[in-house]
Design a protein around this motif. Sequence first.
Motif, mmCIF file in Angstrom:
data_model
loop_
_atom_site.group_PDB
_atom_site.id
_atom_site.type_symbol
_atom_site.label_atom_id
_atom_site.label_comp_id
_atom_site.label_asym_id
_atom_site.label_seq_id
_atom_site.Cartn_x
_atom_site.Cartn_y
_atom_site.Cartn_z
ATOM 1 N N SER A 84 3.019 0.052 -7.705
ATOM 2 C CA SER A 84 1.900 -0.510 -6.996
ATOM 3 C C SER A 84 0.652 0.094 -7.618
ATOM 4 O O SER A 84 0.259 1.135 -7.560
ATOM 5 N N ALA B 122 -7.873 0.038 -6.859
ATOM 6 C CA ALA B 122 -7.332 -1.494 -6.492
ATOM 7 C C ALA B 122 -6.948 -1.543 -4.822
ATOM 8 O O ALA B 122 -6.839 -2.427 -4.346
ATOM 9 N N VAL B 123 -7.436 -0.326 -4.025
ATOM 10 C CA VAL B 123 -7.016 -0.242 -2.469
ATOM 11 C C VAL B 123 -8.078 -1.094 -1.987
ATOM 12 O O VAL B 123 -9.325 -1.091 -2.321
ATOM 13 N N THR B 124 -7.731 -1.955 -1.295
ATOM 14 C CA THR B 124 -8.609 -2.882 -0.500
ATOM 15 C C THR B 124 -9.158 -2.313 0.865
ATOM 16 O O THR B 124 -8.862 -1.345 1.373
ATOM 17 N N ARG C 237 -2.132 -0.123 -5.711
ATOM 18 C CA ARG C 237 -2.935 0.285 -4.297
ATOM 19 C C ARG C 237 -2.111 1.384 -3.920
ATOM 20 O O ARG C 237 -1.377 1.451 -3.126
ATOM 21 N N ASP D 47 -6.451 -1.959 3.445
ATOM 22 C CA ASP D 47 -5.835 -1.015 3.171
ATOM 23 C C ASP D 47 -6.524 0.303 3.656
ATOM 24 O O ASP D 47 -5.959 1.337 4.314
ATOM 25 N N LEU E 266 0.889 -1.306 -0.129
ATOM 26 C CA LEU E 266 -0.070 -0.207 -0.022
ATOM 27 C C LEU E 266 1.015 1.261 0.027
ATOM 28 O O LEU E 266 1.577 1.423 0.711
ATOM 29 N N ALA F 146 -8.722 7.061 -2.717
ATOM 30 C CA ALA F 146 -7.998 5.730 -2.884
ATOM 31 C C ALA F 146 -8.252 5.271 -4.518
ATOM 32 O O ALA F 146 -9.173 5.535 -5.198
ATOM 33 N N THR G 177 1.328 5.330 -9.331
ATOM 34 C CA THR G 177 1.563 3.872 -9.813
ATOM 35 C C THR G 177 2.698 3.865 -10.309
ATOM 36 O O THR G 177 3.704 3.066 -10.404
#
Length: 259
Positions: free
Chosen positions: A104, A130-132, A106, A135, A85, A127, A99
């Motif tokens: 990344s 792709a940020v979870t 994320r 995260d 992250l 965000a 990125t």
Amino acid sequence: MALDFSIGIIGSGMLGAAIAEALWRAEPRSLLMANRSGTVPGIDGFPPQNVLTDPQALAEACDVVILCVPPAAARDLRIDAKDKLVISVMAGVPLADLTRISASPRVIRAMSSPAAAKGLAYSPWFASDAVTEEDRTRTRALFQACGQTDELHDEAQIDFFTAMTGPVPGFVAACAAAMARHAEDQGVPPEIADRAVRQLFLSAGEIMAEGPPPQAHVQEMIDYAGTTAKGLTTLRDNGLAERLAEGLVAATQASRDIY
């Protein structure tokens, strides 16, 4: 949430050092910093061995990487943090470029302020897709250690908050300085004017931190129709809000042009 994850901060200027101080107090699992000189920040008890000169080594050692270098330096910054992250508090650097800098997907674009050192910063963030959820939880915990935080859903608003809440004390200091100058023009000794205005803004901040919003405080004083009401309506009628908005618009545009 406890900071039960490792954090690395690339860059140790005023903002990076302030965030590091806040996070160090929150006792993360580990906290590393990287800068070109290997200079240790002035944080009580911070281990010198936790300051690296190699950003890539930091990225490999941490769960979360915070990018906090000047925008001009970001143009040449490259790390491989594709499984991490990555959070940026660099002014003006758009999400898409984060990125490219970090490899990344994320990535989170945020803004904080030097008030983080006292746990008083406001740190909004935006965000990538792709940020979870994990995260997001970590990001909230990280910025709650610095003060207050919100997730935004419009990246352009990060530039606005860079202008409004990023440069603490910034616009608030400008208002305080104008009041102090006026007091001096009335013959008040400079040291007394300074002390009075500092205490005024300290007490005002404490009062407005809870309870009704600022505009409600203003309307209450106008409705009371005392001596302050005349001053507040004079400011309103002479375009205080419009002039302040012009300043914020100019600063917001500058944050968009800086990178």
